[in-house]
Design a protein around this motif. Structure first.
Motif, short mmCIF file in Angstrom:
data_model
loop_
_atom_site.label_atom_id
_atom_site.label_comp_id
_atom_site.label_asym_id
_atom_site.label_seq_id
_atom_site.Cartn_x
_atom_site.Cartn_y
_atom_site.Cartn_z
N GLY A 1 16.42 -42.74 113.60
CA GLY A 1 17.59 -42.79 113.16
C GLY A 1 17.67 -42.40 111.56
N GLU A 2 16.39 -41.60 111.35
CA GLU A 2 16.24 -41.17 109.86
C GLU A 2 16.05 -39.54 109.96
OE1 GLU A 2 16.43 -43.04 107.25
OE2 GLU A 2 15.92 -45.06 108.11
N THR A 3 17.11 -38.82 109.98
CA THR A 3 17.31 -37.51 109.95
C THR A 3 16.78 -36.67 108.96
OG1 THR A 3 19.65 -37.48 109.33
CG2 THR A 3 19.32 -37.57 111.49
N ASP A 4 16.72 -37.15 107.73
CA ASP A 4 16.58 -36.37 106.37
C ASP A 4 15.18 -36.79 105.85
OD1 ASP A 4 18.89 -35.06 106.77
OD2 ASP A 4 20.03 -36.82 105.67
N ALA A 5 14.56 -37.97 106.29
CA ALA A 5 13.32 -38.71 105.40
C ALA A 5 12.06 -38.68 106.24
CB ALA A 5 13.63 -40.01 105.15
N LEU A 6 12.05 -37.61 107.19
CA LEU A 6 10.75 -37.61 107.97
C LEU A 6 9.77 -36.65 107.37
CD1 LEU A 6 11.94 -37.87 111.59
CD2 LEU A 6 10.92 -39.83 110.07
#
Length: 611
Positions: free
Chosen positions: A216-221
């Motif tokens: 659910g973390e599309t921007d912080a990986l």
């Protein structure tokens, strides 16, 4: 009086099955796990999973795998029959399942129905098992693949059924299982529904896309890829600014097998400990690959716990790899936002680059409410020249409202150019892609000071500066004793202390990086921590070394720019540029975030432009 000798007897096959079923199928989620693992092992690339009542009423798993013949179905529900184990030494185990216990255990405690068809068969075949009683296969209609249906779980074991939790709790366990398995099989399209509500419907994806969907973390990986002694650690992690209250956001695979191994989780906790707040848990999706002969998966029927031939080697790979991935400057790694809105219309007035000694001293000034734009001629220049020597920032600064506009800052400056300071505590900047950056100046400078102190300590000794007037610090007897006991180690940190009669100590030097800080307050805090730490004993230099990061953290806090300190544009820019180059600069020494980013989408949501 003689006690009657108990008589040995052989248990019936039915009781044996029930005992074994209790180990393999402890709750509906465990049965679901076994069924989905069978589906993945069958070579399927499409799965449909549906549960009712958290799995207590019904579990249905359908796949398009290789299917089974009638003879296969009869063997599949017999204990210790499997098509997956070709190595009787239990070493080369490449499938998720291998014990041959799952289907018999489920059939012993529930109503199990298997419908399966092979690609070369004209019809599907169905077999039923209810409470261990098998109904022979019969022809039915059905597509290629296998459909497993489990109803009334634990109806044959009422003692186990009464210990089931509410459907909501069992649903949560089932969802956690499905997310782990979905991450392990990104090549599979998976549709998962609970009580006719779709939880996720995922197409075949690349590993990054599947990790984004599951976490659910599309921007912080941030991607990680590390190797050590024939082992490889890959996957994706979130930066220290993205944490959760529980470990539910940690997904671990070992040779494609979802696990909850304590060795791996401990390594994750150790790697993140210096950069996140106590009590918070990191978010990761990691895959460890290692030779089969260095791993034992036959530890527990659930197959989620492992034994490693060399645990120390595994821990070293995990901790080292994660810390290197977390060792980026601010604006990189977990803090990086992949969303790219259109360019902002903000223009930046031209100004010369900030000087190397642009950062201010640690002396706080009177807070001033509101935002402040442009230069402040009434403020002093410089003050931290040594700490930032050799660094030349290049972002453009605001000079005056009438200065000519220039292009936005370069892409290699992810924290952008500062445009204002709010409440004399927070720096507002605009990045090259138009995103809004908010920086906590004290938290950010605390991390910079922390890393510089650690770097000097690693070189041999923190550079100290002798005080013009040594400070006398009054302590309790216990605190003074603790401080003087570790005087040698403190001297290596730039703090030279000596007894001064009674319970007082004399502070003669301070680290040069902390010039202008309150040495007496720092010494009192350190004395209190050392006196209350039960693991620190006289002469135990190892225990003191293990506390080094926390001690340096305390020193950095006392020597950093305070909230309420007014900064000039040059000073703000120098702080941002150094954050981009400093390891672990995404959080302060206490684990709090040093900077936040608001994208165009997030801003438009705040103002109700989009939903």
């Amino acid at each position: 009086m003689t006690t009657a000798r108990p008589k040995l007897r052989r248990l019936s096959h039915h009781v044996i099955d029930l005992i074994a079923a209790g180990e393999v199928v402890e709750r509906p989620a465990a049965a679901l796990k076994e069924l989905v693992e069978n589906a993945i092992d069958s070579g399927a690339n499409r799965l449909n999973v549906a549960l009712l009542g958290g799995g207590t009423q019904r579990i249905e798993v359908s796949d398009n795998g290789c299917g089974m013949t009638p003879d296969d179905l009869l063997l599949a529900v017999e204990r210790h029959c499997t098509s997956k184990l070709n190595d009787e030494a239990l070493i080369l185990i490449s499938t998720l399942g291998f014990r041959g216990e799952a289907l018999p255990s489920i059939g012993a405690s529930a109503r199990l129905s298997l419908i399966s068809r092979t690609p070369d068969s004209d019809t599907a075949w169905q077999i039923r098992v209810e409470g261990g009683v098998i109904t022979p296969p019969a022809p039915v209609a059905g597509p290629v693949g296998t459909r497993a249906i489990v109803e009334d779980i634990f109806f044959a074991t009422p003692a186990r059924r009464k210990f089931l939790k509410s459907p909501r709790v069992e649903s949560n366990h089932a969802e956690a299982v499905m997310r782990r398995l979905a991450l392990a099989a990104p090549h599979c399209a998976i549709c998962f529904t609970l009580d006719e509500r779709t939880i996720f419907d995922l197409p075949p994806q690349k590993p990054l896309e599947r990790a984004q969907a599951i976490l659910g973390e599309t921007d912080a990986l941030c991607e990680i890829d590390e190797t050590r002694n024939d082992m490889r650690l890959t996957g994706f992690i979130c930066g220290p600014a993205c944490t959760r209250a529980t470990a539910a956001g940690q997904f671990l695979l070992v040779n494609n097998r979802p696990v909850t191994d304590p060795v791996l989780r401990t390594a994750i906790r150790v790697a993140y400990r210096p950069v996140i707040e106590p009590g918070r848990q990191p978010v990761v999706a990691l895959h460890l690959r290692l030779p089969f002969d260095r791993l034992d998966v036959n530890v527990h029927p659930a197959k989620t716990e492992l034994r490693f031939a060399d645990e120390a080697d595994v821990r070293a790979l995990m901790i080292g790899g994660l810390q290197r991935a977390l060792g980026h400057g601010a604006g990189q790694g977990g803090q990086k936002i992949r969303f790219s809105p259109s360019r902002s219309n903000i223009r930046y007035p031209a100004r010369d680059s900030a000087p190397e000694d642009a950062l201010p001293s640690a002396t706080p000034e009177r807070p001033l409410a509101g935002a402040r734009m442009g230069p402040r001629p009434d403020l002093p220049q410089g003050g931290f020249a040594e700490q930032f020597a050799g660094f030349t920032p290049s972002a453009r600064q605001i000079a005056s409202p009438n200065a000519p506009p220039v292009a936005p800052p370069a892409a290699d400056h992810p924290l952008g150019a500062p445009v204002a300071q709010v409440l004399d505590t927070y720096i507002i900047a605009v990045a090259e892609d138009g995103n809004l950056i908010l920086v906590d100046q004290h938290a950010a400078h605390e991390r910079l000071t922390h890393e510089r102190l650690l770097a000097q300590h690693a070189e041999g000794r923190i550079r100290a500066q002798r005080l013009l007037l040594p400070e006398v610090v009054d302590l309790t007897a216990g605190q003074a004793h603790a401080l003087l006991t570790h005087a040698g180690a403190l001297g290596e940190l730039g703090l030279e202390v000596e007894a001064f009669g009674g319970s007082s100590v004399l502070l003669r030097t301070m680290p040069a990086l902390l010039q202008g800080g309150d040495g007496a307050a720092l010494l009192r805090d350190l004395a209190e921590e050392l006196a209350e730490d039960p693991d620190l004993t006289p002469g135990d230099s190892g225990a003191f070394e293990r506390r080094l990061d926390a001690i340096v953290s305390r020193m950095a806090c006392h020597g950093s720019i305070r909230a309420g300190r007014r900064l000039q544009p040059e000073e703000m820019s120098a702080l941002l540029r150094q954050m981009e180059q400093t390891p672990r600069a995404g959080t302060c020494s206490h684990g709090r975030p040093t900077w936040l980013k608001l994208s165009r989408t997030e801003l438009e949501k705040l103002f109700g432009r989009i939903r």
